[in-house]
Write a protein that holds these residues in place. Structure first.
Motif, PDB file in Angstrom:
ATOM      1  N   THR A   1       0.690  -1.164  -0.132  1.00  0.00           N
ATOM      2  CA  THR A   1      -0.028   0.113   0.145  1.00  0.00           C
ATOM      3  C   THR A   1       0.791   1.359  -0.080  1.00  0.00           C
ATOM      4  OG1 THR A   1      -0.127   0.204   2.330  1.00  0.00           O
ATOM      5  CG2 THR A   1      -1.656  -1.177   1.287  1.00  0.00           C
ATOM      6  N   GLY A   2       2.219   1.026   0.421  1.00  0.00           N
ATOM      7  CA  GLY A   2       3.081   2.390   0.543  1.00  0.00           C
ATOM      8  C   GLY A   2       2.577   3.016   1.700  1.00  0.00           C
ATOM      9  N   LYS A   3       1.598   2.790   2.375  1.00  0.00           N
ATOM     10  CA  LYS A   3       1.016   3.667   3.732  1.00  0.00           C
ATOM     11  C   LYS A   3       2.162   3.337   4.832  1.00  0.00           C
ATOM     12  CE  LYS A   3      -2.713   5.447   1.859  1.00  0.00           C
ATOM     13  NZ  LYS A   3      -3.951   4.851   2.200  1.00  0.00           N
ATOM     14  N   PRO A   4       2.216   4.117   6.094  1.00  0.00           N
ATOM     15  CA  PRO A   4       2.981   3.890   7.171  1.00  0.00           C
ATOM     16  C   PRO A   4       2.086   2.715   7.768  1.00  0.00           C
ATOM     17  CG  PRO A   4       2.332   6.145   6.983  1.00  0.00           C
ATOM     18  CD  PRO A   4       1.538   5.587   5.974  1.00  0.00           C
ATOM     19  N   VAL A   5       2.941   2.129   8.510  1.00  0.00           N
ATOM     20  CA  VAL A   5       2.511   0.719   9.157  1.00  0.00           C
ATOM     21  C   VAL A   5       3.094   0.716  10.699  1.00  0.00           C
ATOM     22  CG1 VAL A   5       2.595  -1.744   9.356  1.00  0.00           C
ATOM     23  CG2 VAL A   5       2.248  -0.677   7.026  1.00  0.00           C
TER      24      VAL A   5
END
Length: 290
Positions: A145-149
């Protein structure tokens, strides 16, 4: 290294990111979820977090037919999981409410379709529940997703954390020390692990996800350097549900945020100086000048 979630920067001396986990404490009721969002906003939290499951996938096979007593009668565990899930329209409603109250919002997806579901809603980040740390397929989907995790590390070994980070990468990951006991007793807190994780995974911001009663352990975590704190919230700890007893009520959350901000100020910068407020006592009390 820092990680940016919404308009907030985690790590690098920035303010502690306070996540109020609503989880399933809404009991499948949108109105209750909105009240809990208001509690979080009124207390000064930065984000609210939910849990998203595809029940047929996320419910362990050996648990599906186990009977459970619920406020809606006796039902199987799988039926219960369906009962407390929000659909897309409900998530839009509660997500919009959180945004209007100035909060980031996101969820812990427990399976790959739930990642897609949350991505469609435009969440700013994803949270990995401790129970999902070993689900490499889920972690791969989250990485994509390329989102922060935000990765909770309860019920996990160091080797399992290593493997999870190999999949997720380290450039957009926040680690959360956690012990997955509900509620957690102080002897199981082991908050010195915050420093241990920070040393082992240099550059990755490390926070704390707590399931204890009270505030002391969460505040101690901030004092030793946690960049984020996550706590479950509820309107009433005596409500039905598995997480309420380990949750903070509205006043508790407000006090937690208040005290975190005091600790942030009190930590200072580690540079010794004479403060203006000391000058008068020094003139009065110091017999031998420098």
């Amino acid at each position: 290294m820092t990680v940016t979630i919404g308009s907030h920067v985690l790590g690098g001396g920035h303010p502690v990111y306070v996540i109020a986990e609503i989880g399933l404490n809404h009991n499948g009721d949108v109105a209750l979820a909105k009240r809990l969002i208001d509690v979080a906003a009124d207390a000064g939290a930065n984000a609210v977090k939910f849990q998203k499951r595809t029940p047929e996938i996320a419910t362990p096979a050996h648990m599906r037919d186990v009977l459970r007593e619920t406020p809606w009668g006796t039902m199987t565990y799988l039926e219960y999981r369906h009962r407390v899930e929000f659909d897309r329209d409900q998530y839009i409603e509660i997500g919009d409410h959180a945004t209007m109250r100035g909060l980031d919002w996101f969820a812990s997806p427990w399976d790959v379709p739930s990642v897609d579901f949350l991505e469609d809603l435009g969440v700013v980040a994803h949270k990995v529940a401790s129970a999902s740390l070993t689900d490499l397929e889920l972690l791969e989907a989250l990485r994509a997703t390329g989102k922060p995790v935000i990765l909770s590390t309860g019920m996990s070994t160091i080797e399992q954390i290593d493997r999870a980070l190999d999949v997720l990468g380290t450039d957009r990951t926040v680690l959360m020390h956690a012990t997955s006991t509900y509620p957690m007793e102080p002897e199981e807190a082991n908050i010195k692990m915050i420093a241990s994780l920070r040393d082992r995974y240099a550059g990755i911001p490390v926070g704390y996800s707590g399931h204890e009663r009270g505030l002391q352990i969460s505040l101690a975590a901030v004092a030793i350097g946690a960049v984020a704190v996550e706590r479950h919230i509820t309107l009433d700890r005596t409500m039905w549900g598995s997480d309420h007893a380990a949750s903070l009520e509205p006043t508790g959350l407000a006090h937690l945020v208040r005290d975190i901000r005091v600790i942030e100020m009190a930590l200072g910068d580690g540079v010794k100086r004479i403060y203006e407020g000391e000058l008068a006592p020094m003139a009065k009390l110091r017999r031998v000048p420098a």
